[in-house]
Design an enzyme around this catalytic site. Structure first.
Site, PDB file in Angstrom:
ATOM      1  N   GLU A   1       1.809  -0.399  -4.917  1.00  0.00           N
ATOM      2  CA  GLU A   1       0.857   0.652  -5.255  1.00  0.00           C
ATOM      3  C   GLU A   1       1.741   1.889  -5.442  1.00  0.00           C
ATOM      4  O   GLU A   1       2.203   2.477  -4.445  1.00  0.00           O
ATOM      5  CB  GLU A   1      -0.168   0.869  -4.148  1.00  0.00           C
ATOM      6  CG  GLU A   1      -1.198   1.921  -4.534  1.00  0.00           C
ATOM      7  CD  GLU A   1      -2.177   2.276  -3.400  1.00  0.00           C
ATOM      8  OE1 GLU A   1      -3.328   2.577  -3.701  1.00  0.00           O
ATOM      9  OE2 GLU A   1      -1.772   2.254  -2.209  1.00  0.00           O
TER      10      GLU A   1
ATOM     11  N   ASP B   1       0.836  -1.193   0.000  1.00  0.00           N
ATOM     12  CA  ASP B   1       0.000   0.000   0.000  1.00  0.00           C
ATOM     13  C   ASP B   1       0.880   1.256   0.000  1.00  0.00           C
ATOM     14  O   ASP B   1       1.852   1.336   0.764  1.00  0.00           O
ATOM     15  CB  ASP B   1      -0.886  -0.045   1.256  1.00  0.00           C
ATOM     16  CG  ASP B   1      -1.911   1.064   1.284  1.00  0.00           C
ATOM     17  OD1 ASP B   1      -2.753   1.115   0.369  1.00  0.00           O
ATOM     18  OD2 ASP B   1      -1.875   1.876   2.229  1.00  0.00           O
TER      19      ASP B   1
END
Lengths: 830, 830
Positions: free
Chosen positions: A430, A394
């Site tokens: 990401e 993330d």
């Protein structure tokens, strides 16, 4: 004038003074609390602390504190005999409370061991959970109240696989004990007698199709599951779920965070929770709220083993960019209390404040070797002990700032690169955060893959807004070489997706122009405003058949484009059967039917669960019906049940699942759909076709002007099926490890992307590309004309150069047989 | 105008064109050439290459080239069936030759695989070994001549321990096959049936005494060894050598580089070799020239196991700061040809040139993740497969530049910190290089230890030149807290030494004012000019008894100061019996009696070899008398034998070995000599003594003025033997892991350092420090008055406050019994 206050624990009512330490020195490695059969070694990284206490809690919640006797470098350590698995504990750290220097020690706050493998209980809101006094996080006074009654406990666990030696040397095999006595295994679940690290499917990147899902949301409403298993690890491993995943043809499930998380106090105070759980408290402990049993570790391992047994890998969405402690206004739960400036990035000119590039209040300080070690140790644990096969990081840009700008050679990325265990798993970034220069799509080094946000944006624009240029779609469909073809990266560096947990699900993407997040309680101010979505005539639900027809076609066009494109497709769970969030594009706090999958009755049931060739089929994970829930876990179950799920606003499309499964099967059958090399185009001649050729609707090869047209009406692509002459590395059309033995064959594929509204006439390529075309798929057919059976036995054929009418909002896939090759279907070949 | 030339191998006479590649894709991990029982996987990091060839050589030297078919990120890879261990191979890489862009590809040059575990043959000087054409390294033309006839070959090896699983799962146990068939074991050497990773002594830092030695030099002239074993790994593991190390009391042997090295062409052309071998060609392969057998791997492992069996750890001096390829004028042997700018730091403004902070022509580019991975993989290999216990990193500052300035969080240091295997071994930095800001003594982070160059300088000044201040000596003796007491580091961060391989040995340090390096062939211009040495009246050898008496006392004073000081002492092999280099202080190219230890007859023989408690004594490593030397190894053996060794210029001191062994035994007996905490001084009172107190010769506690005196005449220190009240971490006088159980006792120690020339009267501390003193050691006694028996049964006692005469250039050690404690010797206590 500023005062440095070192709060004395004795000043806190109810907190016992430290006992005379009976601890032996112990060792500085391994970090965390490690049981050796007769006691525990405790090692905690807290470089700025003046002392660290190991705090034991008995069954009545009484606390006994033991001061760690030793320090080596930044590691405090000790050894306490007699402590056994199951023991509840926490940490307290003594040191200066001096926010202006970034120091926030406060021994009145009970801290979670960053290395704990198990967490019991959860966070409750109370003023005592905050480390700062007087309600002022920028002030000079710490808060003296004991936080222990309101925060979770760590739990001592049994030995891991690494300590015991490999499973092969152990009679009982699988069933790693988590909490409690060795041998308690997976808490009564039926396992497979195999450790999940021992039955990995090891899927090549080229063959990978990812399915993004939430452990709880995936099965919370699954009718085939016993109620106690719904929404749990055990439920995810249920045969009915496995059967669906196998039918879809996905090869990996990517789980939203499963590390132990807590909800933000502000959210709890609004009566909500952080359902998505991008708010980690403990990077080694599987979230107990997702366990059907009191053994989250064993249950998680059994789930992974069950998925592995049917050939599906497990990828974890991991949140190392920030922690659950939030901003300087947040509670002191773990890292902040151990060493604020070691673990977090603070503003150099005002260390009272965090440098927040995550939008979540803090940013982990990956410039610190201690934090890099924490992250690498956590990753290795999930690979070796929990058996997972990869990670999606993330906001990964935040992990690679050195210290401010993104650096592909940042120390965390380098440490991961240099690790032999992490070299064997899938790494997905990401590739952005919310800080300056955060958008880094294409910027990560090999062997990283990246979420291709550009793919999402372009493909949405093409189908919903008719605003994308031809070249942009062409690059996205052919692997985004413009973004990823550098440094020897391969097309699988691009994780292609149209929808993900964050944003509209696919049904809403074709049914809403605007977000509708009122239920989140922030006046619809939260969530992304730029969705590249369209309602195609009416906002939300409608019974207008014309609108529904367009939505159906556009949805099919989006998902077909995704699954035809070179790179690694990622599907969002539920999109295949029309899941809607009713226009909510930020359902992070919706722990209810807004988020939970509403399984159609025709998709449930365990039929047809067969593993991939050579893999033994699963017994499935079934669980006891009457297992008591984990002690002290509050949260999800306590939230009121929702009243209803939103029906599919694009109208039911019973063929949608078949479309997905069929396209997955087509990818499996056609190596050119799993290319390991980027396309390079070029001139074609008889017997020597360019790897890819772009055509206009009228059958002419595209000119530069055509390629640079600002809007896609119709894009026709021919991809060659035969090996392409050239450098040795191009001789393998699949290009993947272990896929070299796939037979090459003469037939290529033709894709016709026609996102435009109106019907059009398309002239198919003729010689030298094709003498004959077999139609495999026309997404405009209501019943999909027998797809995917058409892959094996095409129903309609066209002559090379023949014209046909293509309906608006549709995609065609044809098999193109070049002159001189047999026109019979490939699957009928010997 | 610049031309980019991509030389075609076909243009090189004698180099065959590439065969049609029969290679399967293989895998990108692991790197190197890995045998799996039926063939080899080949994986090579060469990000800038356009192609890489795997070149096999048969017994007749004929070459067959296979192009690697795959590339993933910067890794080229392939799999070739049928290749077996023992196969000779090399690599060739194709790509641009463009020095102005730092690219120096030249497929005419045969390259060593950076991951090879074994190297056969060595480098011969020939113009063909250079990659640049026309004698101009800055020009645009590569050299077309094939280098293969003049460079070493890599050798495919059998599976390592990691591939096979642990030794416990293997019937034959120890005897890891290196070259040839599995089971060839250690080439006929008698091993211990144990892998060296399974019998580690695991010595705490606090107990460690290091002995720095050269594999070849240590035993090349050892009379007890069969001639074939002299100067080899097997010789180092011989019982006679082990017996000497045990008698000395050292706990670790630190070996000068054993990674495969080659000598610089310029040195070879002068008829010399790089004897010290800080010039690595292959970071995984033990140098074959030190093997008595044709199995360097197995022989090295057997040596380590034999040392472990007698309780001695093995630390390797590793050279990752530069490689054997030298400057841009050097030969193209490996990394330069694979990817010059990935592996080396080049000048940003002129990539034709290297940024050289090592003085060796190049600097490895540890800013590259590929280089960090190479180094970490190499380190792990030596730990897990070769069983070593630690590393001393040559010119470690060069490894931690980020990219120019030293950074304690540099990515290599961080990757090492985050590695669980490397977390368990000893890490020692040589904390400087020759670049800007290179001197970083004290700058490395925990858990690193560092060569304390300041200790060497100060202690030499004190004893040889009378130019060091009191405080400086005080800090050095008490652990150099001024340098290392930050970030929670412990006293063992300081590796104390007076002599090392580089510079004068101890005998010469007290016998020469100036270096005498004429034999090196550089007109005495090489070598350090500032030696802080002294001849004490006459340069070099003398028969003047007055001079010899001073040299003897000064030498004893130096080595006694070293072994009494807090921190980790390091001895230089041979200093204990008067080894001299005849005034040569840079004997790196002296592969002869100048360097080889001349063992005195009274020190040889295997008597009294007993392991530490609980460790079974060794059988010793004995080797076959008539094993054929490794094929194709030239170098050391071909150099003419030297005519003589230099006799001890300080005069024979038969008690010197006993002094070293006795001081090691005293360290072992007295926890205060192995303190794990820095001293903090303070006021003393009856029953509560400061941990350390400094006295003047007249018995007064030192004032600040005394402490800051610019020259040491006499320094008296009292160190308390009892635990010191204070923070919990100070309660353990030893402070080491696992040493907490040592009994504390009431007696302290008093050291009297009297480097000054003249005799002096010293008043010993009285109450509260001591009621009585037992003299343990007076280095001025010719026969050392029975030391170390005096540790157990002191011969002379003094009352607290009593005065005694201390002779010039001497050290006294006394046991100080505080009032109220028994005066009987501690070793006689129950």
């Amino acid at each position: 004038m500023k005062t440095t206050v070192s709060p004395d624990i004795a000043a806190s009512p109810g907190v016992p003074a430290p006992t005379a330490s009976g601890l032996a020195p112990g060792c500085a490695v391994p970090l965390g609390v490690t049981w050796d059969g007769s006691g525990v070694n405790i090692a905690v990284v807290a470089p700025g602390a003046e002392a660290v206490d190991f705090c034991l809690f008995d069954a009545d919640g009484r606390e006994t504190r033991h001061r760690l006797p030793e320090r080596d470098g930044g590691v405090w350590h000790g050894y306490l005999a007699g402590v056994r698995p199951g023991q509840r504990y926490g940490l307290r750290a003594h040191g200066p409370y001096d926010p202006e220097r970034g120091q926030r020690y406060n021994p009145a706050k009970l801290l979670v061991d960053p290395y704990t493998r198990s967490v019991a209980g959860t966070l409750r809101t109370d003023p005592a959970i905050y480390g700062f006094g007087g309600g002022d996080p920028y002030g000079f006074e710490p808060d003296p109240r004991d936080s222990a009654p309101f925060v979770p406990r760590c739990v001592v666990t049994g030995p891991g696989r690494a300590q015991r030696g490999s499973a092969g040397t152990r009679e009982s095999g699988f069933g790693d004990p988590g909490i409690g006595d060795p041998g308690s295994g997976s808490g009564g679940l039926t396992g497979h007698g195999v450790h999940p690290a021992d039955n990995r499917p090891t899927i090549p990147w080229s063959d990978t199709i990812i399915y993004e899902a939430h452990v709880r949301g995936l099965t919370k409403r699954h009718p085939d599951l016993p109620p106690r298993l719904r929404g749990t690890y055990a439920g995810l491993g249920h045969p009915s779920v496995l059967a669906h995943l196998r039918r879809l043809g996905v090869t990996a499930i990517e789980l939203l965070p499963v590390h132990t998380s807590v909800s933000e106090p502000a959210l709890l105070e609004r009566g909500k929770i952080n359902y998505w759980a991008y708010n980690t408290l403990a990077f080694f402990a599987p979230h107990a709220g997702y366990a059907a049993t009191d053994d989250p570790i064993g249950e998680f391992q059994a789930m992974v083993a069950a998925l592995h047994a049917v050939g599906i890998e497990v990828i974890l969405d991991v949140v190392y960019n920030h922690s659950a402690e939030g901003s300087e206004r947040g509670p002191t739960l773990s890292l902040r209390g151990l060493d604020n400036t070691t673990y977090y990035r603070v503003e150099p000119m005002d260390p009272r404040r965090y440098r927040d590039v995550t939008g979540c209040g803090n940013t982990l300080n990956t410039s610190s070797p201690h934090v890099v070690r924490l992250i690498c140790d956590s990753l290795r644990y999930w690979v070796t002990e929990m058996g997972v096969d990869g990670f999606r990081f993330d906001l990964a840009t935040a992990l690679a700032r050195n210290p401010d700008a993104f650096d592909p050679a940042a120390s965390l990325l380098t440490a991961i690169h240099a690790d032999p265990i992490l070299a064997t798993v899938k790494l997905i970034a990401e590739p952005w955060d919310v800080g300056w220069g955060g958008y880094q799509v294409g910027g990560f080094p090999a062997p990283w893959a990246e979420w291709n946000g550009r793919f999402r944006d372009t493909v949405r624009d093409v189908w919903n807004r008719y605003t994308s240029g031809v070249a942009d779609l062409g690059y996205r469909v052919s692997g985004s070489s413009d973004l990823f073809e550098h440094g020897g990266r391969r097309p699988w560096a691009s994780i292609n997706f149209v929808t993900a947990h964050d944003g509209f699900p696919l049904a809403d993407l074709v049914s809403y122009n605007e977000k509708h997040n009122e239920d989140n309680g922030e006046g619809n101010r939260d969530g992304e405003a730029d969705n590249r979505s369209a309602n195609h005539g009416m906002e939300g639900a409608t019974d207008d058949p014309a609108i529904l027809a367009i939505r159906r076609r556009v949805r099919r066009g989006l998902i077909t484009t995704l699954l035809l494109s070179t790179g690694v497709p990622m599907l969002l769970a539920g999109d295949e059967f029309g899941r809607s969030q009713g226009g909510n594009n930020n359902a992070y706090c919706q722990d209810n039917a807004v988020s939970w999958l509403d399984w159609p009755t025709d998709l449930v049931g365990p039929e047809d669960v067969t593993g991939p060739e050579g893999v033994t089929g699963p017994e499935g994970v079934t669980g006891p019906e009457d297992v008591t829930g984990p002690e002290g876990v509050t949260g999800p179950e306590d939230v009121a049940e929702p009243d209803h799920a939103y029906p599919d606003p694009a109208g039911p499309d019973p063929a949608l699942c078949r479309l997905v499964g069929g396209l997955a099967a087509l990818r499996s059958a056609e190596p050119v759909l799993r290319r390991g090399r980027f396309f390079h185009g070029g001139q074609s001649a008889p017997g020597r076709l360019a790897d890819i050729t772009w055509f206009r609707a009228d059958g002419a090869v595209m000119s530069v002007a055509d390629w640079n047209a600002p809007q896609v009406e119709t894009l026709v692509a021919h991809v060659a099926g035969s090996p392409v002459a050239g450098s040795p590395v191009d001789e393998d059309p699949a290009g993947g490890r272990g896929t070299h033995d796939l037979p090459a064959h003469g037939a290529g594929l033709v894709y016709v992307f026609h996102p435009d509204r109106g019907d059009t006439v398309v002239t198919l390529p003729g010689a030298p590309w094709a003498a004959r075309h077999d139609l495999l798929l026309n997404t405009a057919d209501d019943d999909l004309a027998g797809f995917p059976a058409t892959v094996a036995v095409p129903g309609t054929s066209y002559v090379g150069g023949e014209s046909l009418t293509v309906l608006g909002h549709s995609v065609l896939v044809l098999r193109a047989h070049p002159p001189g090759t047999a026109a019979s279907p490939r699957c009928g070949d010997p």
